[in-house]
Write a protein that holds these residues in place. Structure first.
Motif, PDB file in Angstrom:
ATOM      1  N   GLN A   4      -8.203  12.234  -7.452  1.00 21.13           N
ATOM      2  CA  GLN A   4      -8.751  10.960  -7.943  1.00 21.13           C
ATOM      3  C   GLN A   4      -8.086   9.779  -7.233  1.00 21.13           C
ATOM      4  O   GLN A   4      -6.860   9.655  -7.249  1.00 21.13           O
ATOM      5  CB  GLN A   4      -8.526  10.840  -9.451  1.00 21.13           C
ATOM      6  N   LEU A   5      -8.882   8.923  -6.616  1.00 20.06           N
ATOM      7  CA  LEU A   5      -8.361   7.708  -5.993  1.00 20.06           C
ATOM      8  C   LEU A   5      -8.085   6.673  -7.070  1.00 20.06           C
ATOM      9  O   LEU A   5      -8.960   6.336  -7.862  1.00 20.06           O
ATOM     10  CB  LEU A   5      -9.370   7.151  -4.987  1.00 20.06           C
ATOM     11  N   LEU A   6      -6.848   6.166  -7.106  1.00 24.14           N
ATOM     12  CA  LEU A   6      -6.453   5.134  -8.064  1.00 24.14           C
ATOM     13  C   LEU A   6      -6.224   3.834  -7.307  1.00 24.14           C
ATOM     14  O   LEU A   6      -5.246   3.691  -6.569  1.00 24.14           O
ATOM     15  CB  LEU A   6      -5.174   5.545  -8.796  1.00 24.14           C
ATOM     16  N   VAL A   7      -7.143   2.894  -7.459  1.00 21.90           N
ATOM     17  CA  VAL A   7      -7.052   1.623  -6.736  1.00 21.90           C
ATOM     18  C   VAL A   7      -6.195   0.651  -7.533  1.00 21.90           C
ATOM     19  O   VAL A   7      -6.516   0.319  -8.678  1.00 21.90           O
ATOM     20  CB  VAL A   7      -8.452   1.031  -6.489  1.00 21.90           C
ATOM     21  N   ARG A   8      -5.099   0.202  -6.904  1.00 22.26           N
ATOM     22  CA  ARG A   8      -4.201  -0.742  -7.563  1.00 22.26           C
ATOM     23  C   ARG A   8      -4.061  -1.999  -6.705  1.00 22.26           C
ATOM     24  O   ARG A   8      -5.071  -2.542  -6.259  1.00 22.26           O
ATOM     25  CB  ARG A   8      -2.859  -0.064  -7.851  1.00 22.26           C
ATOM     26  N   GLU A   9      -2.828  -2.427  -6.449  1.00 29.40           N
ATOM     27  CA  GLU A   9      -2.632  -3.743  -5.829  1.00 29.40           C
ATOM     28  C   GLU A   9      -2.177  -3.720  -4.378  1.00 29.40           C
ATOM     29  O   GLU A   9      -1.974  -4.776  -3.785  1.00 29.40           O
ATOM     30  CB  GLU A   9      -1.605  -4.526  -6.656  1.00 29.40           C
ATOM     31  N   SER A  10      -2.017  -2.541  -3.778  1.00 30.31           N
ATOM     32  CA  SER A  10      -1.492  -2.497  -2.408  1.00 30.31           C
ATOM     33  C   SER A  10      -2.583  -2.472  -1.348  1.00 30.31           C
ATOM     34  O   SER A  10      -2.291  -2.346  -0.154  1.00 30.31           O
ATOM     35  CB  SER A  10      -0.590  -1.263  -2.234  1.00 30.31           C
ATOM     36  N   THR A  11      -3.840  -2.591  -1.784  1.00 35.21           N
ATOM     37  CA  THR A  11      -4.951  -2.643  -0.828  1.00 35.21           C
ATOM     38  C   THR A  11      -5.817  -3.865  -1.119  1.00 35.21           C
ATOM     39  O   THR A  11      -6.004  -4.249  -2.273  1.00 35.21           O
ATOM     40  CB  THR A  11      -5.819  -1.375  -0.903  1.00 35.21           C
ATOM     41  N   ALA A  12      -6.345  -4.456  -0.035  1.00 36.63           N
ATOM     42  CA  ALA A  12      -7.185  -5.653  -0.161  1.00 36.63           C
ATOM     43  C   ALA A  12      -8.087  -5.745   1.061  1.00 36.63           C
ATOM     44  O   ALA A  12      -7.898  -5.026   2.057  1.00 36.63           O
ATOM     45  CB  ALA A  12      -6.332  -6.909  -0.283  1.00 36.63           C
ATOM     46  N   TYR A  13      -9.065  -6.641   0.993  1.00 37.82           N
ATOM     47  CA  TYR A  13      -9.952  -6.849   2.144  1.00 37.82           C
ATOM     48  C   TYR A  13      -9.129  -7.287   3.355  1.00 37.82           C
ATOM     49  O   TYR A  13      -8.113  -7.967   3.215  1.00 37.82           O
ATOM     50  CB  TYR A  13     -11.004  -7.908   1.816  1.00 37.82           C
ATOM     51  N   LEU A  26     -13.041  -1.896   2.660  1.00 35.30           N
ATOM     52  CA  LEU A  26     -12.369  -3.206   2.586  1.00 35.30           C
ATOM     53  C   LEU A  26     -12.411  -3.939   3.927  1.00 35.30           C
ATOM     54  O   LEU A  26     -11.819  -5.003   4.068  1.00 35.30           O
ATOM     55  CB  LEU A  26     -10.921  -3.012   2.137  1.00 35.30           C
ATOM     56  N   GLY A  27     -13.096  -3.363   4.911  1.00 39.40           N
ATOM     57  CA  GLY A  27     -13.280  -4.013   6.198  1.00 39.40           C
ATOM     58  C   GLY A  27     -12.273  -3.631   7.269  1.00 39.40           C
ATOM     59  O   GLY A  27     -12.311  -4.177   8.378  1.00 39.40           O
ATOM     60  N   HIS A  28     -11.401  -2.701   6.985  1.00 39.26           N
ATOM     61  CA  HIS A  28     -10.378  -2.312   7.961  1.00 39.26           C
ATOM     62  C   HIS A  28     -10.963  -1.379   9.021  1.00 39.26           C
ATOM     63  O   HIS A  28     -11.734  -0.464   8.699  1.00 39.26           O
ATOM     64  CB  HIS A  28      -9.208  -1.619   7.261  1.00 39.26           C
ATOM     65  N   THR A  29     -10.588  -1.604  10.257  1.00 38.79           N
ATOM     66  CA  THR A  29     -11.002  -0.740  11.370  1.00 38.79           C
ATOM     67  C   THR A  29      -9.791  -0.169  12.102  1.00 38.79           C
ATOM     68  O   THR A  29      -9.907   0.855  12.776  1.00 38.79           O
ATOM     69  CB  THR A  29     -11.873  -1.515  12.367  1.00 38.79           C
ATOM     70  N   ARG A  30      -8.652  -0.814  11.979  1.00 36.03           N
ATOM     71  CA  ARG A  30      -7.415  -0.329  12.611  1.00 36.03           C
ATOM     72  C   ARG A  30      -6.579   0.356  11.528  1.00 36.03           C
ATOM     73  O   ARG A  30      -5.686  -0.229  10.937  1.00 36.03           O
ATOM     74  CB  ARG A  30      -6.649  -1.492  13.256  1.00 36.03           C
ATOM     75  N   ILE A  31      -6.898   1.622  11.288  1.00 31.49           N
ATOM     76  CA  ILE A  31      -6.290   2.364  10.184  1.00 31.49           C
ATOM     77  C   ILE A  31      -5.434   3.502  10.741  1.00 31.49           C
ATOM     78  O   ILE A  31      -5.907   4.323  11.536  1.00 31.49           O
ATOM     79  CB  ILE A  31      -7.370   2.941   9.253  1.00 31.49           C
ATOM     80  N   PRO A  45      -0.658  -6.609  -0.160  1.00 27.06           N
ATOM     81  CA  PRO A  45      -1.719  -6.239   0.783  1.00 27.06           C
ATOM     82  C   PRO A  45      -2.259  -7.410   1.601  1.00 27.06           C
ATOM     83  O   PRO A  45      -3.250  -7.233   2.311  1.00 27.06           O
ATOM     84  CB  PRO A  45      -2.797  -5.718  -0.153  1.00 27.06           C
ATOM     85  N   HIS A  46      -1.651  -8.584   1.505  1.00 28.48           N
ATOM     86  CA  HIS A  46      -2.192  -9.767   2.171  1.00 28.48           C
ATOM     87  C   HIS A  46      -2.327  -9.556   3.673  1.00 28.48           C
ATOM     88  O   HIS A  46      -3.341  -9.941   4.287  1.00 28.48           O
ATOM     89  CB  HIS A  46      -1.306 -10.990   1.891  1.00 28.48           C
ATOM     90  N   PHE A  67       6.222  -3.500  -7.180  1.00 29.62           N
ATOM     91  CA  PHE A  67       5.271  -4.542  -6.789  1.00 29.62           C
ATOM     92  C   PHE A  67       5.159  -4.568  -5.269  1.00 29.62           C
ATOM     93  O   PHE A  67       6.189  -4.616  -4.591  1.00 29.62           O
ATOM     94  CB  PHE A  67       5.708  -5.922  -7.290  1.00 29.62           C
ATOM     95  N   PRO A  68       3.945  -4.544  -4.722  1.00 25.62           N
ATOM     96  CA  PRO A  68       2.681  -4.367  -5.448  1.00 25.62           C
ATOM     97  C   PRO A  68       2.521  -2.920  -5.912  1.00 25.62           C
ATOM     98  O   PRO A  68       3.022  -2.003  -5.274  1.00 25.62           O
ATOM     99  CB  PRO A  68       1.634  -4.721  -4.403  1.00 25.62           C
ATOM    100  N   ARG A  69       1.843  -2.744  -7.033  1.00 27.01           N
ATOM    101  CA  ARG A  69       1.590  -1.395  -7.530  1.00 27.01           C
ATOM    102  C   ARG A  69       0.739  -0.639  -6.504  1.00 27.01           C
ATOM    103  O   ARG A  69      -0.241  -1.171  -5.998  1.00 27.01           O
ATOM    104  CB  ARG A  69       0.896  -1.439  -8.883  1.00 27.01           C
ATOM    105  N   LEU A  70       1.129   0.592  -6.223  1.00 26.82           N
ATOM    106  CA  LEU A  70       0.562   1.323  -5.095  1.00 26.82           C
ATOM    107  C   LEU A  70      -0.796   1.954  -5.395  1.00 26.82           C
ATOM    108  O   LEU A  70      -0.965   2.681  -6.374  1.00 26.82           O
ATOM    109  CB  LEU A  70       1.541   2.420  -4.668  1.00 26.82           C
ATOM    110  N   THR A  71      -1.759   1.663  -4.524  1.00 27.50           N
ATOM    111  CA  THR A  71      -3.012   2.413  -4.524  1.00 27.50           C
ATOM    112  C   THR A  71      -2.697   3.812  -4.000  1.00 27.50           C
ATOM    113  O   THR A  71      -2.026   3.956  -2.976  1.00 27.50           O
ATOM    114  CB  THR A  71      -4.052   1.733  -3.610  1.00 27.50           C
TER     115      THR A  71
END
Length: 329
Positions: A316-325, A170-175, A258-259, A276-280
């Motif tokens: 299993q990774l479940l991608v929901r709404e708490s992660t974004a670019y 998603l483009g993150h480098t500061r993790i 995730p904004h 909300f947001p539903r957790l990845t």
């Protein structure tokens, strides 16, 4: 009704009825069916305690757990209970929430036929005790490697790797990584996966923290980062409770997930899909964990295991709404 009534009804001897009740292979199938039909018509139920004495079995499997307030444990226990019931066993639970609570009351041959240890706190002590008492047992989600003990593990390294790689893509480098107590193998393995995913992408860790598996722990760490103005753009929390604490602390400061910041959890607790947001998050295969654990234990009890076996399951990774670019500034 007693065994003599069944013998009279079926027209067979008491010895033959006894053999049918105790699943003896020496009974002819036609006679077995006659006895079973007589038992059904008379509504005769064999005395389970007497059967246990004859077979040298209790019909009970013990399970030692460390925590009951966790939907991951709940799902494993439900699977184990259902599968044991299908095999005619009862499940007895022992909850050891703290270290040093003394001997586990289930660890006696006359009480159980076998033991399942789920995420044991006193793992090495328990393993030594069960070996000494010659009680069949298996480990689920254990913390140490035992060459002579059967166990079922989740590949926490892979889970940490997949969660971190998702954030990198998603483009993150500061993790940053927030793990639970460092004593747990699962915490170390999730951290190792996190570090490796970063290294494979040519990145280094932004921050690593350890805490309890609690909402308040995640909240306090996020508050500290906010006060110090050292927030990452993405956080991999090695537990869903920690992740929810992080989200709450960020929300109070008007930092949106995730904004503004992406958050990933671990375990897929039942409630995380309702916030909300539903957790990845990363889900552990608890159904497989429990089912395979029961199969291994029953094989040990029945003398069908030549050598101990270690099974590692993929999460299993479940991608929901708490992660974004990543948010570009």
């Amino acid at each position: 009704m007693n065994i003599h009534d069944v013998a009279k009804k079926s027209g067979l001897s008491v010895v033959t009825v006894s053999r049918v009740i105790n699943n003896s292979p020496s009974v002819r199938e036609a006679n077995r069916q006659k006895v079973l039909k007589a038992m059904e018509e008379l509504n005769y139920q064999p005395n389970s305690a007497a059967q246990s004495l004859v077979r040298g079995r209790t019909g009970v499997i013990g399970m030692s757990i460390t925590n009951f307030n966790d939907s991951f444990y709940d799902r494993v226990i439900r699977v184990v209970n259902r599968k044991l019931a299908e095999q005619g066993y009862f499940l007895a639970l022992s909850i050891a929430e703290n270290e040093g609570e003394g001997d586990n009351f289930l660890f006696q041959k006359d009480r159980v036929d076998g033991i399942i240890l789920l995420s044991p706190i006193e793992e090495e002590q328990y393993v030594a005790e069960l070996k000494r008492k010659r009680i069949p047992f298996v480990l689920l989600d254990n913390q140490f490697s035992h060459d002579d003990v059967s166990s079922v593990l989740v590949d926490n390294y892979q889970g940490g790797y997949d969660a971190t790689k998702h954030l990198i893509e998603l483009g993150h480098t500061r993790i940053a990584y927030i793990g639970g107590p460092s004593v747990f193998l699962s915490v170390a393995e999730r951290r190792r996966g996190y570090i490796q995913a970063l290294a494979d992408a040519g990145l280094s860790s932004f921050a690593i923290e350890y805490s309890g598996f609690t909402v308040s722990s995640g909240y306090e760490i996020a508050r500290k980062w906010i006060r110090d103005d050292t927030l990452p753009t993405a956080i991999f929390a090695g537990d869903d409770f920690i992740a929810l604490g992080v989200v709450q602390a960020l929300r109070e400061e008007g930092i949106m997930v995730p904004h503004d910041i992406s958050v990933v959890g671990f375990d897929d607790q039942q409630f995380v899909a309702e916030f909300f947001p539903r957790l990845t998050t990363v889900r552990q295969p608890e159904a497989q964990l429990g089912s395979i654990g029961v199969d291994l234990l029953l094989k040990h009890i029945n003398g069908e295991m030549a050598e101990p076996t270690v099974t590692k399951l993929a999460p299993q990774l479940l991608v929901r709404e708490s992660t974004a670019y990543v948010k570009r500034t």
